[in-house]
Design a protein around this motif. Structure first.
Motif, PDB file in Angstrom:
ATOM      1  N   MET A 195       0.846  -1.190   0.000  1.00 45.58           N
ATOM      2  CA  MET A 195       0.000   0.000   0.000  1.00 45.58           C
ATOM      3  C   MET A 195       0.880   1.237   0.000  1.00 45.58           C
ATOM      4  O   MET A 195       2.056   1.192   0.368  1.00 45.58           O
ATOM      5  N   GLY A 196       0.303   2.321  -0.466  1.00 46.49           N
ATOM      6  CA  GLY A 196       1.026   3.584  -0.526  1.00 46.49           C
ATOM      7  C   GLY A 196       0.528   4.552   0.525  1.00 46.49           C
ATOM      8  O   GLY A 196      -0.497   4.315   1.184  1.00 46.49           O
ATOM      9  N   ALA A 197       1.214   5.660   0.663  1.00 45.68           N
ATOM     10  CA  ALA A 197       0.809   6.664   1.647  1.00 45.68           C
ATOM     11  C   ALA A 197      -0.579   7.214   1.329  1.00 45.68           C
ATOM     12  O   ALA A 197      -1.366   7.499   2.239  1.00 45.68           O
ATOM     13  N   TRP A 198      -0.900   7.347   0.039  1.00 46.44           N
ATOM     14  CA  TRP A 198      -2.212   7.875  -0.337  1.00 46.44           C
ATOM     15  C   TRP A 198      -3.328   6.993   0.204  1.00 46.44           C
ATOM     16  O   TRP A 198      -4.366   7.492   0.676  1.00 46.44           O
ATOM     17  N   GLU A 199      -3.130   5.636   0.151  1.00 44.80           N
ATOM     18  CA  GLU A 199      -4.162   4.732   0.667  1.00 44.80           C
ATOM     19  C   GLU A 199      -4.252   4.822   2.184  1.00 44.80           C
ATOM     20  O   GLU A 199      -5.358   4.755   2.760  1.00 44.80           O
ATOM     21  N   LEU A 200      -3.109   4.974   2.828  1.00 51.26           N
ATOM     22  CA  LEU A 200      -3.113   5.127   4.288  1.00 51.26           C
ATOM     23  C   LEU A 200      -3.972   6.322   4.687  1.00 51.26           C
ATOM     24  O   LEU A 200      -4.802   6.222   5.611  1.00 51.26           O
ATOM     25  N   PHE A 201      -3.807   7.442   3.989  1.00 51.54           N
ATOM     26  CA  PHE A 201      -4.586   8.628   4.343  1.00 51.54           C
ATOM     27  C   PHE A 201      -6.057   8.471   3.958  1.00 51.54           C
ATOM     28  O   PHE A 201      -6.939   9.027   4.638  1.00 51.54           O
ATOM     29  N   GLU A 202      -6.343   7.739   2.897  1.00 48.19           N
ATOM     30  CA  GLU A 202      -7.742   7.452   2.577  1.00 48.19           C
ATOM     31  C   GLU A 202      -8.398   6.659   3.697  1.00 48.19           C
ATOM     32  O   GLU A 202      -9.534   6.953   4.111  1.00 48.19           O
ATOM     33  N   LEU A 203      -7.699   5.656   4.194  1.00 46.28           N
ATOM     34  CA  LEU A 203      -8.216   4.855   5.310  1.00 46.28           C
ATOM     35  C   LEU A 203      -8.342   5.711   6.568  1.00 46.28           C
ATOM     36  O   LEU A 203      -9.301   5.568   7.329  1.00 46.28           O
ATOM     37  N   TYR A 204      -7.398   6.599   6.767  1.00 49.84           N
ATOM     38  CA  TYR A 204      -7.456   7.504   7.920  1.00 49.84           C
ATOM     39  C   TYR A 204      -8.715   8.364   7.876  1.00 49.84           C
ATOM     40  O   TYR A 204      -9.442   8.487   8.862  1.00 49.84           O
ATOM     41  N   ARG A 205      -8.980   8.937   6.708  1.00 50.08           N
ATOM     42  CA  ARG A 205     -10.156   9.804   6.582  1.00 50.08           C
ATOM     43  C   ARG A 205     -11.460   9.018   6.661  1.00 50.08           C
ATOM     44  O   ARG A 205     -12.505   9.573   7.004  1.00 50.08           O
ATOM     45  N   ALA A 206     -11.392   7.710   6.356  1.00 53.70           N
ATOM     46  CA  ALA A 206     -12.575   6.855   6.463  1.00 53.70           C
ATOM     47  C   ALA A 206     -12.800   6.364   7.889  1.00 53.70           C
ATOM     48  O   ALA A 206     -13.786   5.669   8.153  1.00 53.70           O
ATOM     49  N   GLY A 207     -11.874   6.689   8.793  1.00 53.65           N
ATOM     50  CA  GLY A 207     -12.042   6.312  10.192  1.00 53.65           C
ATOM     51  C   GLY A 207     -11.450   4.970  10.568  1.00 53.65           C
ATOM     52  O   GLY A 207     -11.713   4.467  11.669  1.00 53.65           O
ATOM     53  N   ASN A 208     -10.627   4.382   9.687  1.00 52.51           N
ATOM     54  CA  ASN A 208     -10.012   3.096   9.999  1.00 52.51           C
ATOM     55  C   ASN A 208      -9.105   3.233  11.221  1.00 52.51           C
ATOM     56  O   ASN A 208      -8.228   4.100  11.267  1.00 52.51           O
ATOM     57  N   ALA A 209      -9.291   2.367  12.204  1.00 52.58           N
ATOM     58  CA  ALA A 209      -8.604   2.502  13.479  1.00 52.58           C
ATOM     59  C   ALA A 209      -7.082   2.385  13.346  1.00 52.58           C
ATOM     60  O   ALA A 209      -6.333   3.169  13.955  1.00 52.58           O
ATOM     61  N   LEU A 210      -6.622   1.408  12.570  1.00 53.80           N
ATOM     62  CA  LEU A 210      -5.180   1.229  12.434  1.00 53.80           C
ATOM     63  C   LEU A 210      -4.558   2.412  11.694  1.00 53.80           C
ATOM     64  O   LEU A 210      -3.475   2.890  12.075  1.00 53.80           O
ATOM     65  N   ALA A 211      -5.223   2.897  10.665  1.00 50.18           N
ATOM     66  CA  ALA A 211      -4.703   4.054   9.933  1.00 50.18           C
ATOM     67  C   ALA A 211      -4.627   5.275  10.844  1.00 50.18           C
ATOM     68  O   ALA A 211      -3.646   6.032  10.802  1.00 50.18           O
ATOM     69  N   LYS A 212      -5.634   5.454  11.667  1.00 47.65           N
ATOM     70  CA  LYS A 212      -5.623   6.591  12.604  1.00 47.65           C
ATOM     71  C   LYS A 212      -4.470   6.464  13.594  1.00 47.65           C
ATOM     72  O   LYS A 212      -3.809   7.450  13.940  1.00 47.65           O
ATOM     73  N   GLU A 213      -4.199   5.247  14.017  1.00 46.91           N
ATOM     74  CA  GLU A 213      -3.081   5.027  14.946  1.00 46.91           C
ATOM     75  C   GLU A 213      -1.744   5.353  14.286  1.00 46.91           C
ATOM     76  O   GLU A 213      -0.894   6.030  14.878  1.00 46.91           O
ATOM     77  N   ILE A 214      -1.555   4.867  13.045  1.00 45.61           N
ATOM     78  CA  ILE A 214      -0.296   5.093  12.349  1.00 45.61           C
ATOM     79  C   ILE A 214      -0.086   6.582  12.076  1.00 45.61           C
ATOM     80  O   ILE A 214       0.993   7.137  12.350  1.00 45.61           O
ATOM     81  N   VAL A 215      -1.100   7.239  11.528  1.00 48.66           N
ATOM     82  CA  VAL A 215      -0.966   8.654  11.184  1.00 48.66           C
ATOM     83  C   VAL A 215      -0.701   9.481  12.440  1.00 48.66           C
ATOM     84  O   VAL A 215       0.163  10.375  12.439  1.00 48.66           O
ATOM     85  N   ALA A 216      -1.408   9.178  13.527  1.00 51.74           N
ATOM     86  CA  ALA A 216      -1.204   9.932  14.770  1.00 51.74           C
ATOM     87  C   ALA A 216       0.213   9.739  15.309  1.00 51.74           C
ATOM     88  O   ALA A 216       0.863  10.698  15.750  1.00 51.74           O
ATOM     89  N   ARG A 217       0.708   8.511  15.239  1.00 50.07           N
ATOM     90  CA  ARG A 217       2.049   8.243  15.772  1.00 50.07           C
ATOM     91  C   ARG A 217       3.117   8.930  14.923  1.00 50.07           C
ATOM     92  O   ARG A 217       4.057   9.518  15.458  1.00 50.07           O
ATOM     93  N   GLN A 218       2.970   8.860  13.598  1.00 49.52           N
ATOM     94  CA  GLN A 218       3.986   9.474  12.751  1.00 49.52           C
ATOM     95  C   GLN A 218       3.865  11.002  12.762  1.00 49.52           C
ATOM     96  O   GLN A 218       4.864  11.698  12.601  1.00 49.52           O
ATOM     97  N   ALA A 219       2.667  11.528  12.960  1.00 51.81           N
ATOM     98  CA  ALA A 219       2.517  12.974  13.130  1.00 51.81           C
ATOM     99  C   ALA A 219       3.216  13.419  14.409  1.00 51.81           C
ATOM    100  O   ALA A 219       3.841  14.489  14.456  1.00 51.81           O
ATOM    101  N   ASP A 220       3.147  12.593  15.447  1.00 47.81           N
ATOM    102  CA  ASP A 220       3.863  12.896  16.678  1.00 47.81           C
ATOM    103  C   ASP A 220       5.373  12.898  16.431  1.00 47.81           C
ATOM    104  O   ASP A 220       6.110  13.718  16.972  1.00 47.81           O
ATOM    105  N   THR A 221       5.831  11.979  15.601  1.00 47.82           N
ATOM    106  CA  THR A 221       7.256  11.935  15.261  1.00 47.82           C
ATOM    107  C   THR A 221       7.663  13.174  14.468  1.00 47.82           C
ATOM    108  O   THR A 221       8.729  13.761  14.715  1.00 47.82           O
ATOM    109  N   LEU A 222       6.822  13.593  13.524  1.00 45.23           N
ATOM    110  CA  LEU A 222       7.086  14.823  12.790  1.00 45.23           C
ATOM    111  C   LEU A 222       7.111  16.015  13.740  1.00 45.23           C
ATOM    112  O   LEU A 222       7.930  16.931  13.588  1.00 45.23           O
TER     113      LEU A 222
END
Length: 291
Positions: A195-222
């Motif tokens: 999967m690509g980053a674009w799909e990760l963010f699509e899943l994030y915006r759809a409310g997918n729990a794992l995607a939200k966890e990944i994006v939140a953790r990497q945003a914290d790293t940023l």
């Protein structure tokens, strides 16, 4: 007299001519043909540049690593056939004007600092979040490159203890954790499929729990990277650009909010989205030629 800017990328080579007020008056682009050398690739832009009359100078933004003092492209991984290309001397010979070379992220940061989101600010740090991460620090309208051209190479800043590393990056570097390629790599590991980053963010915006966890953790790293920039450079403003940031502003906003918890003076933290889009590299390259 007009000034020219050249923006070299892995897929395209772009050139533009600007008037004395930094208005783009003409632009041209060609595909980066990987079967050709750097000289043969750039030759396809020379006719366009000559067609606009006498130039006062030409600036070039190019992926690194570069030899800035020698005006040489060293061995960028996404520019096959460009190794050890003495690009400054080559352009000066072809165009008969002064040429100036700098890192592509540096020239984009210069554009944002002088004419974009950081306009009017004394000191601007630029972070480009795209497939990879680039950086620049501009002080009083000039790029600060450091003693060896390594200043503001934020991509290799260590932000966590993840042992993964790629090419010349440090394990746990900002690039490997927070760029588009880094996000895609982490998502593949967690989801167990391609999967690509674009799909990760699509899943994030759809409310997918794992995607939200990944994006939140990497945003914290940023956010930790942003905090590191503030405690080393203390810029007036931090401008975040790049395709990942542009298409996923919620990622940048999560990082900004988390960074408030990591900086000494939260009220002074000023993180802004870039304004100049894909033209920042061309604009910054032309500005480089004026300095």
């Amino acid at each position: 007299m007009h000034t020219a800017g050249i923006d070299i990328g892995g897929t395209q080579l772009r050139a533009a001519v600007f008037d004395d007020e930094n208005h783009m008056i003409a632009a041209h682009k060609v595909e980066n043909d990987r079967t050709l050398s750097g000289e043969k690739n750039l030759e396809r832009l020379i006719g366009f540049l000559r067609s606009h009359g006498a130039l006062s100078g030409v600036g070039v933004g190019c992926p690194g690593p570069l030899d800035l003092k020698g005006g040489r492209v060293l061995n960028p991984p996404n520019l096959l056939g460009w190794d050890n290309f003495e690009i400054v001397a080559w352009l000066e010979d072809r165009l008969g004007v002064r040429a100036v070379l700098n890192n592509d992220a540096n020239v984009a940061g210069l554009a944002e600092a002088v004419l974009g989101a950081g306009k009017g600010c004394e000191s601007v740090a630029f972070v480009g979040v795209s497939t990879g991460i680039g950086g620049a620090f501009v002080h009083r309208g000039r790029i600060y490159c450091g003693a060896n051209g390594n200043a503001a190479e934020f991509w290799n800043m260590i932000v966590n203890e993840d042992p993964y590393c790629h090419r010349s990056a440090n394990p746990g570097s900002l690039n490997e954790q927070c760029s588009g390629s880094g996000l895609a790599r982490i998502a593949r590991e967690r989801y167990g499929r391609e999967m690509g980053a674009w799909e990760l963010f699509e899943l994030y915006r759809a409310g997918n729990a794992l995607a939200k966890e990944i994006v939140a953790r990497q945003a914290d790293t940023l956010a930790r990277g942003i905090a590191n920039i503030t405690c080393t450079l203390d810029p007036e403003v931090i401008v975040i650009g790049g395709s990942v940031a542009f298409h996923n502003p919620e990622y940048v906003e999560l990082a900004r909010r988390r960074a408030l918890e990591y900086v000494n003076h939260p009220a002074a933290l000023d993180v802004r989205p870039a304004q100049l889009g894909d033209d920042a590299g061309l604009i910054g390259a032309a500005l480089l030629a004026r300095r």
